[in-house]
Design a protein around this motif. Structure first.
Motif, mmCIF file in Angstrom:
data_model
loop_
_atom_site.group_PDB
_atom_site.id
_atom_site.type_symbol
_atom_site.label_atom_id
_atom_site.label_comp_id
_atom_site.label_asym_id
_atom_site.label_seq_id
_atom_site.Cartn_x
_atom_site.Cartn_y
_atom_site.Cartn_z
ATOM 1 N N VAL A 17 0.893 11.733 -1.646
ATOM 2 C CA VAL A 17 -0.094 12.796 -1.829
ATOM 3 C C VAL A 17 -1.501 12.196 -1.801
ATOM 4 O O VAL A 17 -1.777 11.207 -2.478
ATOM 5 N N GLY A 18 -2.370 12.779 -0.976
ATOM 6 C CA GLY A 18 -3.754 12.320 -0.895
ATOM 7 C C GLY A 18 -4.258 12.322 0.534
ATOM 8 O O GLY A 18 -3.584 12.780 1.462
ATOM 9 N N ALA A 19 -5.476 11.820 0.690
ATOM 10 C CA ALA A 19 -6.133 11.752 1.999
ATOM 11 C C ALA A 19 -5.988 10.343 2.570
ATOM 12 O O ALA A 19 -6.119 9.360 1.841
ATOM 13 N N PRO B 152 -5.827 2.372 20.447
ATOM 14 C CA PRO B 152 -5.532 3.296 19.359
ATOM 15 C C PRO B 152 -6.733 4.198 19.056
ATOM 16 O O PRO B 152 -7.836 3.967 19.544
ATOM 17 N N PHE B 153 -6.485 5.188 18.198
ATOM 18 C CA PHE B 153 -7.548 6.110 17.809
ATOM 19 C C PHE B 153 -7.380 6.495 16.342
ATOM 20 O O PHE B 153 -6.271 6.438 15.801
ATOM 21 N N PRO B 154 -8.473 6.879 15.670
ATOM 22 C CA PRO B 154 -8.371 7.277 14.262
ATOM 23 C C PRO B 154 -7.943 8.731 14.095
ATOM 24 O O PRO B 154 -8.245 9.588 14.923
ATOM 25 N N SER B 155 -7.239 8.966 13.013
ATOM 26 C CA SER B 155 -6.786 10.301 12.637
ATOM 27 C C SER B 155 -6.981 10.443 11.127
ATOM 28 O O SER B 155 -6.935 9.448 10.396
ATOM 29 N N LEU B 156 -7.216 11.654 10.666
ATOM 30 C CA LEU B 156 -7.291 11.940 9.234
ATOM 31 C C LEU B 156 -6.090 12.781 8.856
ATOM 32 O O LEU B 156 -5.814 13.800 9.493
ATOM 33 N N ASN B 157 -5.357 12.338 7.863
ATOM 34 C CA ASN B 157 -4.161 13.047 7.400
ATOM 35 C C ASN B 157 -4.301 13.328 5.911
ATOM 36 O O ASN B 157 -4.680 12.435 5.152
ATOM 37 N N THR B 158 -3.973 14.537 5.499
ATOM 38 C CA THR B 158 -3.936 14.875 4.081
ATOM 39 C C THR B 158 -2.552 15.396 3.754
ATOM 40 O O THR B 158 -2.107 16.396 4.328
ATOM 41 N N PHE B 159 -1.891 14.689 2.845
ATOM 42 C CA PHE B 159 -0.581 15.095 2.349
ATOM 43 C C PHE B 159 -0.835 15.842 1.049
ATOM 44 O O PHE B 159 -1.235 15.241 0.055
ATOM 45 N N ILE C 153 1.041 19.289 5.055
ATOM 46 C CA ILE C 153 0.174 18.248 5.612
ATOM 47 C C ILE C 153 -0.867 18.907 6.520
ATOM 48 O O ILE C 153 -0.568 19.872 7.227
ATOM 49 N N SER C 154 -2.073 18.367 6.469
ATOM 50 C CA SER C 154 -3.147 18.744 7.395
ATOM 51 C C SER C 154 -3.540 17.489 8.155
ATOM 52 O O SER C 154 -3.607 16.404 7.582
ATOM 53 N N GLU C 155 -3.819 17.635 9.457
ATOM 54 C CA GLU C 155 -4.122 16.475 10.305
ATOM 55 C C GLU C 155 -5.228 16.831 11.283
ATOM 56 O O GLU C 155 -5.298 17.953 11.776
#
Length: 171
Positions: A40-42, A68-75, A81-83
């Motif tokens: 759980v978290g960002a 590669p590339f960056p992604s932001l994931n929030t569990f 999940i949001s991505e």
């Protein structure tokens, strides 16, 4: 009777104040190292898209697009999940939405989807991504493998995989 009620209330307030930590104590505790028990978290995640192979970790990276590339994931607490990925401009794809679950120990599974749009803003693709993620013992990093199916609106499907390296986003 009124005196007894007032005394009981006074005692309850005194106990609450005596057992509660001060704001200084709270900030001091936040600086202490602690184990993060869940995903759980960002997270800031580096994603490397690879050709589909039985062992994604040794498969060749695809030679097109940023990689590669960056992604932001929030569990989120509760299993969603949001991505948001940066492989294509925000106008060309929707944010990702999905679900995750704890498998056992430090292992997790996630599934999310997002849509891709053409230059005119019309739906062009759908992406279905399934990930196996292992949280590090300290809970501050994770690694994983994703398998995804890229499908266009005509029903053509292309499988790919990706490796994931996540770092918890925190204060």
């Amino acid at each position: 009777m009124k005196t007894i009620v007032m005394s009981v209330c006074g005692i309850a307030v005194s106990i609450a104040l005596a057992t509660a930590g001060s704001p200084a104590d709270a900030s001091q505790n936040d600086r202490q190292p602690r184990e993060r028990a869940t995903i759980v978290g960002a997270w800031q995640v580096e994603v490397t898209v690879r050709f589909d192979a039985p062992d994604c970790t040794t498969a060749a990276p695809v030679p097109f697009g940023p990689n590669p590339f960056p992604s932001l994931n929030t569990f989120h607490f509760g299993g969603t999940i949001s991505e948001t990925g940066s492989r294509s401009p925000p106008s060309m794809r929707s944010p990702g939405h999905g679900v995750w679950r704890h498998v056992n120990g430090k292992s997790y599974e996630a599934r999310y989807t997002f849509q891709g749009f053409d230059a005119n803003g019309f739906l062009a693709t759908n992406m279905d991504i399934r990930s196996d993620i292992t949280l590090a013992k300290d809970g501050e990093t994770f690694n994983g493998v994703s398998r995804f199916r890229f499908s266009d609106t005509s029903g053509n499907v292309m499988p790919f995989c990706a490796t994931l390296d996540g770092v918890r986003f925190s204060l």
